[in-house]
Design an enzyme around this catalytic site. Structure first.
Site, mmCIF file in Angstrom:
data_model
loop_
_atom_site.group_PDB
_atom_site.id
_atom_site.type_symbol
_atom_site.label_atom_id
_atom_site.label_comp_id
_atom_site.label_asym_id
_atom_site.label_seq_id
_atom_site.Cartn_x
_atom_site.Cartn_y
_atom_site.Cartn_z
ATOM 1 N N ASN A 104 0.848 -1.190 0.000
ATOM 2 C CA ASN A 104 0.000 0.000 0.000
ATOM 3 C C ASN A 104 0.884 1.241 0.000
ATOM 4 O O ASN A 104 2.018 1.201 0.478
ATOM 5 C CB ASN A 104 -0.858 -0.024 1.273
ATOM 6 N N HIS A 106 0.871 5.276 1.316
ATOM 7 C CA HIS A 106 0.166 6.218 2.184
ATOM 8 C C HIS A 106 0.842 7.592 2.085
ATOM 9 O O HIS A 106 2.075 7.680 2.132
ATOM 10 C CB HIS A 106 0.185 5.725 3.632
ATOM 11 N N ASP A 142 -2.843 1.109 7.863
ATOM 12 C CA ASP A 142 -1.630 1.933 7.731
ATOM 13 C C ASP A 142 -0.579 1.549 8.776
ATOM 14 O O ASP A 142 0.055 2.408 9.388
ATOM 15 C CB ASP A 142 -1.990 3.432 7.891
HETATM 16 C C1 GAR Z 1 -2.735 9.110 -3.021
HETATM 17 O O1 GAR Z 1 -2.206 10.293 -2.472
HETATM 18 C C2 GAR Z 1 -2.605 7.966 -2.047
HETATM 19 O O2 GAR Z 1 -1.426 7.988 -1.299
HETATM 20 C C3 GAR Z 1 -3.793 8.215 -1.167
HETATM 21 O O3 GAR Z 1 -4.817 8.534 -2.052
HETATM 22 C C4 GAR Z 1 -4.249 9.223 -3.176
HETATM 23 C C5 GAR Z 1 -4.745 8.555 -4.425
HETATM 24 O O4 GAR Z 1 -4.338 9.265 -5.562
HETATM 25 N N1 GAR Z 1 -4.110 7.063 -0.357
HETATM 26 C C6 GAR Z 1 -4.581 7.159 0.879
HETATM 27 O O5 GAR Z 1 -4.801 8.221 1.425
HETATM 28 C C7 GAR Z 1 -4.818 5.831 1.568
HETATM 29 N N2 GAR Z 1 -5.083 6.035 2.938
HETATM 30 P P1 GAR Z 1 -4.456 8.610 -6.998
HETATM 31 O O6 GAR Z 1 -5.869 8.046 -7.116
HETATM 32 O O7 GAR Z 1 -4.243 9.758 -7.935
HETATM 33 O O8 GAR Z 1 -3.418 7.546 -7.126
#
Ligand code: GAR
Length: 216
Positions: A104, A106, A142
């Site tokens: 994953n 984060h 996480d």
């Molecule tokens: C990213 O910043 C990722 O790290 C975050 O969502 C965004 C997705 O962007 N994930 C989380 O916050 C998980 N807890 P994307 O759809 O453009 O890849």
């Protein structure tokens, strides 16, 4: 060749970074399927554009949702599952099945600012450095063993979106690199620690003002 199954809920820029890294040969793998809990996720559209199986799995019933993911991943012979902006917490049952093959990303330096708004939480807290973390998923959100981290500066006048953008640029490097290390069989989990076996480096693509963990 390693087949990746991607879980994504949103716009899928991390998915795109993985697809691009596979396309350019940076990672010796292919994205076999993208699963989303969000029917309107642009991540699904990106998958379709690249002729990748794009599946919406309704998340109303968690057990059913995860059974669908499991079935889809088995169908595609997925060897590595990747959370790329996947906003649901997976059940311990699912995570146990995939432990060591489920990573994953984060958008914060874990263990700080877990949850769904790592960037906003970091800004509100007033930290001067934040960044992103890739980790193996375990039964707590996480929380699992950390693969790579990279730190960026938080500027005084940053909005949440400014910071999120600065972090996202680095996410697009860290996630593909983490997949690459997995594919090269260089990640060794010992308890909470992930030891990275020596080998090639991506440090020649380091961005200015970013501090990368060893192994990048
Ligand atoms: C990213 O910043 C990722 O790290 C975050 O969502 C965004 C997705 O962007 N994930 C989380 O916050 C998980 N807890 P994307 O759809 O453009 O890849």
């Amino acid at each position: 060749m390693l087949t990746i199954g991607v879980l994504a809920s949103g716009t899928g820029t991390n998915l795109q970074a993985i697809i691009d890294a596979c396309g350019s040969g940076d990672i010796n793998a292919r994205v076999g399927v993208v699963v989303s809990d969000n029917e309107d996720a642009y991540a699904l559209e990106r998958a379709r554009q690249h002729d990748i199986d794009a599946r919406f799995c309704s998340a109303c019933d968690k057990r059913q949702h995860e059974e669908m993911i499991q079935q889809t991943f088995e169908e595609h012979d997925v060897g590595l599952a990747v959370g790329a902006g996947y906003m649901r917490i997976l059940s311990p049952r699912f995570v146990r099945q995939w432990y060591g093959r489920l990573i994953n990303i984060h958008p914060a330096l874990l263990p700080s600012f877990k949850g769904t708004d790592g960037q906003g939480d970091a800004l509100r807290y007033g930290v001067k450095l934040s960044g992103c973390t890739t980790h193996f998923m375990d039964e707590r959100a996480d929380h699992g063993p950390i693969i790579l981290q990279a730190a960026v500066r938080v500027h005084d006048d940053d909005s949440r979106d400014d910071l999120a953008r600065r972090i996202l640029r680095v996410e697009h490097q860290l996630l593909p690199r983490s997949i690459d290390l997995f594919e090269q069989n260089r990640l060794n989990i010992e308890g909470r620690r992930v030891h990275i076996k020596p080998g090639d480096s991506w440090m020649d693509r380091a961005l200015p003002d970013v501090l990368y963990a060893d192994g990048f």
